[in-house]
Design an enzyme around this catalytic site. Sequence first.
Site, mmCIF file in Angstrom:
data_model
loop_
_atom_site.group_PDB
_atom_site.id
_atom_site.type_symbol
_atom_site.label_atom_id
_atom_site.label_comp_id
_atom_site.label_asym_id
_atom_site.label_seq_id
_atom_site.Cartn_x
_atom_site.Cartn_y
_atom_site.Cartn_z
ATOM 1 N N LYS A 250 0.870 -1.186 0.000
ATOM 2 C CA LYS A 250 0.000 0.000 0.000
ATOM 3 C C LYS A 250 0.903 1.230 0.000
ATOM 4 O O LYS A 250 1.581 1.513 0.988
ATOM 5 C CB LYS A 250 -0.901 -0.004 1.238
ATOM 6 C CG LYS A 250 -1.924 1.130 1.247
ATOM 7 C CD LYS A 250 -2.879 0.993 2.427
ATOM 8 C CE LYS A 250 -4.099 1.886 2.312
ATOM 9 N NZ LYS A 250 -3.807 3.302 2.230
ATOM 10 N N PHE A 339 -1.752 -0.079 -10.096
ATOM 11 C CA PHE A 339 -2.318 -1.238 -9.407
ATOM 12 C C PHE A 339 -3.626 -1.744 -10.011
ATOM 13 O O PHE A 339 -4.145 -2.756 -9.570
ATOM 14 C CB PHE A 339 -2.465 -0.986 -7.903
ATOM 15 C CG PHE A 339 -3.297 0.220 -7.523
ATOM 16 C CD1 PHE A 339 -4.670 0.197 -7.656
ATOM 17 C CD2 PHE A 339 -2.689 1.355 -7.008
ATOM 18 C CE1 PHE A 339 -5.430 1.293 -7.306
ATOM 19 C CE2 PHE A 339 -3.446 2.464 -6.645
ATOM 20 C CZ PHE A 339 -4.820 2.426 -6.793
HETATM 21 P P1 ATP Z 1 -6.226 5.577 3.519
HETATM 22 O O1 ATP Z 1 -6.548 6.846 4.216
HETATM 23 O O2 ATP Z 1 -6.002 4.404 4.426
HETATM 24 O O3 ATP Z 1 -5.211 5.691 2.436
HETATM 25 P P2 ATP Z 1 -8.427 5.875 1.849
HETATM 26 O O4 ATP Z 1 -9.716 6.093 2.545
HETATM 27 O O5 ATP Z 1 -7.748 7.020 1.234
HETATM 28 O O6 ATP Z 1 -7.496 5.100 2.834
HETATM 29 P P3 ATP Z 1 -9.298 3.418 0.715
HETATM 30 O O7 ATP Z 1 -10.589 3.575 0.122
HETATM 31 O O8 ATP Z 1 -9.248 2.751 2.010
HETATM 32 O O9 ATP Z 1 -8.607 4.841 0.706
HETATM 33 O O10 ATP Z 1 -8.426 2.618 -0.340
HETATM 34 C C1 ATP Z 1 -7.118 2.358 -0.147
HETATM 35 C C2 ATP Z 1 -6.238 3.457 -0.723
HETATM 36 O O11 ATP Z 1 -4.901 2.978 -0.764
HETATM 37 C C3 ATP Z 1 -6.560 3.787 -2.144
HETATM 38 O O12 ATP Z 1 -7.358 4.947 -2.161
HETATM 39 C C4 ATP Z 1 -5.223 4.064 -2.817
HETATM 40 O O13 ATP Z 1 -5.016 5.459 -2.887
HETATM 41 C C5 ATP Z 1 -4.212 3.542 -1.858
HETATM 42 N N1 ATP Z 1 -3.341 2.477 -2.398
HETATM 43 C C6 ATP Z 1 -2.002 2.420 -2.242
HETATM 44 N N2 ATP Z 1 -1.481 1.333 -2.795
HETATM 45 C C7 ATP Z 1 -2.518 0.648 -3.354
HETATM 46 C C8 ATP Z 1 -2.602 -0.592 -4.066
HETATM 47 N N3 ATP Z 1 -1.538 -1.337 -4.309
HETATM 48 N N4 ATP Z 1 -3.839 -0.986 -4.455
HETATM 49 C C9 ATP Z 1 -4.946 -0.237 -4.205
HETATM 50 N N5 ATP Z 1 -4.907 0.928 -3.532
HETATM 51 C C10 ATP Z 1 -3.711 1.378 -3.094
#
Ligand code: ATP
Length: 570
Positions: A250, A339
């Site tokens: 991530k 990704f």
């Molecule tokens: P966070 O604040 O934890 O980053 P978020 O609310 O912004 O979460 P989520 O909807 O939980 O976002 O989704 C996970 C986020 O992680 C995605 O928005 C993306 O920006 C990020 N991300 C980083 N690496 C990856 C990956 N390999 N696959 C998918 N998402 C990823």
Amino acid sequence: MHFDEVAIAFNEIEQRSGRLEMTDLLARIFEKTTPEEAERIAYILQGELRPPYEGIDLGMGEKFVLEAIRKASGYPKSRVEKEFEKEGDLGLVAEKLLAKKQQQSLFQKSLSVLSVYNSMFKISRFRGTGSQTQKINRLVELYNNATPLEARYITRFVMGQLRLGVGDPTILDALSVSHEGDKSLREPLERAYNLCSDIGYVARVFLEDPKKIQEFKIEVFKPIMPAMAERLASPKEIIAKLQKCAVEYKYDGFRIAIHKKGNRVEIYSRRLEKMTHMFPDVVKAVQKLKPKDLIFEGEALAFNQEEKRFYSFQETMRRRRKYELDAASKKYPLYVFAFDLHYLDGEDCTTSPYLERRKKLESFLPNGQIHLSKMRIVNTAEEINSLFQAALSTRLEGIIAKDLNAPYTAGKRKFAWIKLKKSYGKEMDTIDAVIVGYYRGKGARAKFGFGGLLVAAYNDETSRFETIAKVGSGFTEEEMEKFQKMLEEDKVKRPPVNLDYAMEPDFWVHPRHVVEVAYDNITRSPTHTCGMENGKGLALRFPRMIRIRDDKGPFNATTTKEVEEMHKFS
Ligand code: ATP
């Protein structure tokens, strides 16, 4: 269709708070409109003129609307201002003062939905010197032909606050009801909306031919609503949920969706804003990719060659802002970790299983500026844990586990993706909350005019905001000044219509900005309304401000359902 009919329906909607009644009232409108009118009405309901990612703004502040009301009504400025002071809503001021004037005027031509929309669109187009006068005159022209009720909604639209409390799900339900008499087409309508982020387009296509919605395909340069990850507390729980799955690092960067058609490339943020100008180096790298038509998604972040480490999203943006963009792209080259794949040379990939999408993505990505996210297929919790530890040791924030067979879940938070971050279960956890009000500073903070925030979660089942914390700590002096300035502009005299609250801040603000807030745990309290049960809502204990989340809009805030889940962990 006469705009008057729409204004009458809006007035009725305003008196009701139930989703069902609102849906029926709107459905009755859609039953009577042409596809073009439905498109315009859908945008107006969203408070927009075009899909939000086009960034079209009317560019008329309070001062200019007051001036237009003065001109159209013939009342002196002092009277208009006094009414505004009393009503706190320019829509009601316009309605009242124009009603008095119209008793004396003789001719008026009735406004149609299309003519109102076209005038608003023209207002948005006036730019540069003299444009404010042109905007005011065009609004006066509209007022001269508007009924008082129409004037109320025209004014509120121009001010960006329709105050109807109608969310996108209600618009989609209403479209389905208008055609089927029930909500049976809500799912394909929602899917289409999530694939193009353009409610007007969906309304128009649906009214032209509902079958086209069932077969809706994504298009290059129409941004897709991002899929979101669920969270679980441990590798064990992830394996129990997904069994064999993919695990990706991530990356804590800036989420971007990249669209390419021939040589043209556009880059959209998580909020679907066009950000192409911020990434000149990425654009060049994408132009060199083999596929002609392409949509893929990734995380952009800078890598420091000397220190051999990634910069986080905040650091990357700060550094890029400090330098001229060209210089910044040399000194802090951005890397994209791709990704997901949505579209490849005529094929909509969003319905294919994850593994198929991934294989296609791997087939054309070179290892240059655009990398693939690190991915491994695993079978056990131990394997997940060792990848998780490896991610943390390279200063990444965690991992995302992915269901090998799941399609791309546009606009939805599903267990197709499950995130595991350093903070879960230990240290600190955070939510992303919407600012709905703020407090005047007391004592040492009086000089900043800012003492804290009232923030809310988003209930995506009811389309309402529900308060969850009063955040008074975690602000630097610089931030307090910044918040005061930023929120002063968003101040509204009445609580937002789509907000459930139990405590009142000193000032209400239009729900627009999202902040990340850390907390110790979640408890029940009568002062908040999030996931209310028996008069008590969920509230954050010891909330601290972490940062503004510019990359999120109010409807991307942490949802009530997520807070309820997190309450179980805390
Ligand atoms: P966070 O604040 O934890 O980053 P978020 O609310 O912004 O979460 P989520 O909807 O939980 O976002 O989704 C996970 C986020 O992680 C995605 O928005 C993306 O920006 C990020 N991300 C980083 N690496 C990856 C990956 N390999 N696959 C998918 N998402 C990823």
